[in-house]
Design a protein around this motif. Structure first.
Motif, PDB file in Angstrom:
ATOM      1  N   GLN A 286       0.821  -1.205   0.000  1.00 37.19           N
ATOM      2  CA  GLN A 286       0.000   0.000   0.000  1.00 37.19           C
ATOM      3  C   GLN A 286       0.855   1.255   0.000  1.00 37.19           C
ATOM      4  N   GLU A 287       1.979   1.209   0.721  1.00 36.25           N
ATOM      5  CA  GLU A 287       2.829   2.386   0.831  1.00 36.25           C
ATOM      6  C   GLU A 287       3.474   2.763  -0.499  1.00 36.25           C
ATOM      7  N   GLU A 288       3.615   1.793  -1.408  1.00 34.61           N
ATOM      8  CA  GLU A 288       4.262   2.061  -2.692  1.00 34.61           C
ATOM      9  C   GLU A 288       3.311   2.626  -3.730  1.00 34.61           C
ATOM     10  N   ILE A 289       2.011   2.440  -3.525  1.00 30.47           N
ATOM     11  CA  ILE A 289       1.037   2.853  -4.543  1.00 30.47           C
ATOM     12  C   ILE A 289       1.109   4.360  -4.777  1.00 30.47           C
ATOM     13  N   ALA A 290       1.196   5.136  -3.681  1.00 27.46           N
ATOM     14  CA  ALA A 290       1.210   6.592  -3.815  1.00 27.46           C
ATOM     15  C   ALA A 290       2.377   7.072  -4.665  1.00 27.46           C
ATOM     16  N   SER A 291       3.551   6.452  -4.516  1.00 21.93           N
ATOM     17  CA  SER A 291       4.714   6.903  -5.283  1.00 21.93           C
ATOM     18  C   SER A 291       4.517   6.625  -6.771  1.00 21.93           C
ATOM     19  N   HIS A 292       3.868   5.511  -7.119  1.00 19.87           N
ATOM     20  CA  HIS A 292       3.580   5.225  -8.528  1.00 19.87           C
ATOM     21  C   HIS A 292       2.580   6.238  -9.090  1.00 19.87           C
ATOM     22  N   ILE A 293       1.563   6.554  -8.300  1.00 19.89           N
ATOM     23  CA  ILE A 293       0.554   7.518  -8.754  1.00 19.89           C
ATOM     24  C   ILE A 293       1.190   8.893  -8.935  1.00 19.89           C
ATOM     25  N   CYS A 294       2.002   9.313  -7.977  1.00 19.78           N
ATOM     26  CA  CYS A 294       2.600  10.645  -8.038  1.00 19.78           C
ATOM     27  C   CYS A 294       3.542  10.816  -9.219  1.00 19.78           C
ATOM     28  N   SER A 295       4.212   9.745  -9.612  1.00 23.32           N
ATOM     29  CA  SER A 295       5.182   9.849 -10.693  1.00 23.32           C
ATOM     30  C   SER A 295       4.553   9.634 -12.067  1.00 23.32           C
ATOM     31  N   ALA A 296       3.224   9.468 -12.119  1.00 22.57           N
ATOM     32  CA  ALA A 296       2.521   9.315 -13.393  1.00 22.57           C
ATOM     33  C   ALA A 296       1.971  10.657 -13.862  1.00 22.57           C
ATOM     34  N   HIS A 297       1.725  10.754 -15.149  1.00 27.49           N
ATOM     35  CA  HIS A 297       1.080  11.950 -15.686  1.00 27.49           C
ATOM     36  C   HIS A 297      -0.431  11.917 -15.466  1.00 27.49           C
ATOM     37  N   PHE A 298      -1.025  10.710 -15.562  1.00 27.69           N
ATOM     38  CA  PHE A 298      -2.466  10.543 -15.366  1.00 27.69           C
ATOM     39  C   PHE A 298      -2.732   9.172 -14.740  1.00 27.69           C
ATOM     40  N   THR A 299      -3.823   9.078 -13.993  1.00 26.26           N
ATOM     41  CA  THR A 299      -4.431   7.778 -13.745  1.00 26.26           C
ATOM     42  C   THR A 299      -5.613   7.665 -14.695  1.00 26.26           C
ATOM     43  N   VAL A 300      -6.066   6.449 -14.921  1.00 28.54           N
ATOM     44  CA  VAL A 300      -7.129   6.239 -15.898  1.00 28.54           C
ATOM     45  C   VAL A 300      -8.207   5.347 -15.290  1.00 28.54           C
ATOM     46  N   LEU A 301      -9.473   5.689 -15.576  1.00 29.12           N
ATOM     47  CA  LEU A 301     -10.600   4.970 -14.983  1.00 29.12           C
ATOM     48  C   LEU A 301     -11.769   4.982 -15.953  1.00 29.12           C
ATOM     49  N   LEU A 302     -12.242   3.803 -16.313  1.00 30.24           N
ATOM     50  CA  LEU A 302     -13.431   3.665 -17.155  1.00 30.24           C
ATOM     51  C   LEU A 302     -14.453   2.809 -16.430  1.00 30.24           C
ATOM     52  N   ARG A 303     -15.695   3.287 -16.383  1.00 28.93           N
ATOM     53  CA  ARG A 303     -16.785   2.515 -15.797  1.00 28.93           C
ATOM     54  C   ARG A 303     -18.039   2.675 -16.653  1.00 28.93           C
ATOM     55  N   MET A 304     -18.801   1.597 -16.761  1.00 27.10           N
ATOM     56  CA  MET A 304     -20.059   1.648 -17.497  1.00 27.10           C
ATOM     57  C   MET A 304     -21.118   2.334 -16.636  1.00 27.10           C
ATOM     58  N   PRO A 305     -21.798   3.348 -17.153  1.00 25.47           N
ATOM     59  CA  PRO A 305     -22.859   3.977 -16.365  1.00 25.47           C
ATOM     60  C   PRO A 305     -23.958   2.970 -16.029  1.00 25.47           C
ATOM     61  N   ALA A 306     -24.218   2.784 -14.761  1.00 22.24           N
ATOM     62  CA  ALA A 306     -25.237   1.854 -14.281  1.00 22.24           C
ATOM     63  C   ALA A 306     -25.580   2.259 -12.856  1.00 22.24           C
ATOM     64  N   LEU A 307     -26.636   1.678 -12.315  1.00 25.99           N
ATOM     65  CA  LEU A 307     -27.056   2.032 -10.963  1.00 25.99           C
ATOM     66  C   LEU A 307     -25.939   1.803  -9.961  1.00 25.99           C
ATOM     67  N   PHE A 308     -25.255   0.652 -10.042  1.00 21.82           N
ATOM     68  CA  PHE A 308     -24.246   0.341  -9.028  1.00 21.82           C
ATOM     69  C   PHE A 308     -22.985   1.185  -9.171  1.00 21.82           C
ATOM     70  N   THR A 309     -22.653   1.649 -10.393  1.00 22.67           N
ATOM     71  CA  THR A 309     -21.491   2.526 -10.532  1.00 22.67           C
ATOM     72  C   THR A 309     -21.844   3.970 -10.174  1.00 22.67           C
ATOM     73  N   ASN A 310     -23.073   4.382 -10.424  1.00 22.25           N
ATOM     74  CA  ASN A 310     -23.477   5.750 -10.089  1.00 22.25           C
ATOM     75  C   ASN A 310     -23.760   5.919  -8.603  1.00 22.25           C
ATOM     76  N   ALA A 311     -24.108   4.830  -7.921  1.00 20.66           N
ATOM     77  CA  ALA A 311     -24.370   4.920  -6.480  1.00 20.66           C
ATOM     78  C   ALA A 311     -23.086   5.023  -5.682  1.00 20.66           C
ATOM     79  N   GLY A 312     -22.032   4.349  -6.133  1.00 22.12           N
ATOM     80  CA  GLY A 312     -20.761   4.407  -5.420  1.00 22.12           C
ATOM     81  C   GLY A 312     -19.949   5.626  -5.819  1.00 22.12           C
ATOM     82  N   PHE A 313     -18.719   5.659  -5.342  1.00 21.56           N
ATOM     83  CA  PHE A 313     -17.800   6.742  -5.699  1.00 21.56           C
ATOM     84  C   PHE A 313     -16.398   6.164  -5.638  1.00 21.56           C
TER      85      PHE A 313
END
Length: 407
Positions: A286-313
């Motif tokens: 877990q401690e290493e994840i932040a360093s990978h995120i910080c050294s990236a230009h972007f993170t990427v996330l794709l989700r299909m619009p649906a009730l269960f994806t719109n209800a969460g965050f």
């Protein structure tokens, strides 16, 4: 033997019991959610004791993160099945014993909490906590972060896990004294049922997250990161295919995948290999994840619009902005409130491979100064919207409006 809560630590606001069958303070996205809410309560002057699902620690420990006006302490009550427990025993624990150890822990406290907040546990937890709270005249508040889809649960629509979750979401949660909702959809749904509701997205200590930032050399390939377990929500297959379509050689584009292993992805997607532009790192600390995120230009996330994806965050969206990394994503849930195209990241027109490919081409055309401007905007948005301190006042007002209930 569990250590009793030490009364001299309590401020005038009293203390809150925050309970749930999850490890605390680390282990899952649920753990991060509980840390953020607990620290918001503490910032308002409350002492919070988190009774987590793990078996450790046996005595209350201080969270020791920052110096809020109140305090956060935690203890393990052992609700969660241990990894090597036989399957039948796990099922018995979840369906017939869940919540029992938490209620026993509450009974042992020399002074009862002003409020009990529960996260997760579905119907089994609620059927034990609701009677206990009514018996003692203590308000019960539920932290709701999901609206489950049958595809997410073992056994599908008629499986016991889905039926338990639906019974809790539709029948038991509305009978609590208050609801903390993670999204606008859940806020609206429970408010229409007459519930007292406050909306709090995922939160964390933005100042602490930012400390790892490392800027990349503009001449290097554009670096993307995906971190997490795709499950039924994240369309990681589309992400992989889009990256391979835009730059199969890895000369201009690199995608780091944190979480799933090469073998898992090959089995899930029927692949024999991946393009050089894709680097699969598997599970990392877990401690290493932040360093990978910080050294990236972007993170990427794709989700299909649906009730269960719109209800969460997505917690990973919040963690990316807090680490100063813009996000490339399509808009589900409340992301449109925080992700402005060209400001905190890039918005995909849809969740298709083609839609993401177009966004990646746009990202490749950005200059170093434009990328740095997005990075700063991401941090600013995180400070304004996702730092735990931002939500402490609303949560205090929410708790103040919920009084002890008649026995």
């Amino acid at each position: 033997m569990f250590k009793r809560f030490d009364l001299h630590f309590m401020p005038n606001n009293g203390w809150i019991a925050y309970v749930g069958p999850f490890p605390f303070p680390w282990g899952q996205a649920a753990s991060r959610r509980m840390v953020g809410i607990a620290r918001s309560f503490a910032e308002s002057g409350y002492s919070v004791v988190v009774a987590g699902g793990a078996s450790l620690p046996l005595a209350e420990q201080d969270l020791n993160e920052g110096e809020p006006k109140g305090s956060v302490r935690y203890i393990g009550v052992g609700e969660s099945p241990v990894p090597r427990m036989p399957s039948l025993k796990k099922i018995w624990r979840v369906f017939f014993e869940w919540g029992q150890l938490t209620v026993q822990w509450l009974d042992r406290q020399p002074s009862k909490p002003t409020h009990v907040v529960v996260y997760g546990g579905s119907a089994q937890y609620m059927l034990r906590l609701l009677p206990w709270c009514r018996q003692h005249g203590i308000p019960l508040i539920v932290d709701v972060v999901e609206w489950y889809d049958p595809r997410q649960m073992k056994g599908g629509r008629f499986g016991p896990f889905y039926l338990s979750a639906q019974f809790a979401l539709r029948y038991l949660y509305p009978r609590c004294d208050g609801v903390i909702a993670i999204s606008s959809l859940l806020e609206d749904r429970y408010r229409k049922l007459g519930c007292e509701v406050v909306r709090v997205p995922p939160s964390l200590d933005v100042q602490a997250e930012r400390s790892h930032i490392q800027l990349k050399n503009p001449e290097d390939p554009l670096v993307l990161v995906y971190a997490g377990t795709p499950g039924k929500k994240d369309l990681l297959r589309h992400v992989l295919e889009a990256v391979e379509a835009v730059d199969p050689t890895g000369a201009r584009l690199k995608l780091k995948v944190l979480g799933p292993t090469v073998e898992q992805l090959k089995a899930s997607y029927g692949r024999s290999n991946f393009a050089p532009s894709i680097q699969i790192l598997g599970r990392i600390n877990q401690e290493e994840i932040a360093s990978h995120i910080c050294s990236a230009h972007f993170t990427v996330l794709l989700r299909m619009p649906a009730l269960f994806t719109n209800a969460g965050f997505p917690t990973k969206f919040v963690e990316s902005l807090a680490n100063g990394t813009p996000v490339i994503a399509n808009l589900t849930s409340d992301l449109g409130l925080y992700l402005r195209d060209g400001v905190e990241g890039l918005v995909c027109a849809d969740y298709s491979v083609h839609g993401l490919s177009l966004a990646l081409e746009r990202a490749l055309s950005l200059s170093g100064s434009q990328l740095e401007k997005m990075r700063q905007a991401a941090i600013n948005q995180a400070k304004q919207s996702f730092d735990f301190r931002v939500h402490s006042k609303n949560l205090h007002l929410f708790l103040s409006s919920i009084k002890r209930v008649p026995r």
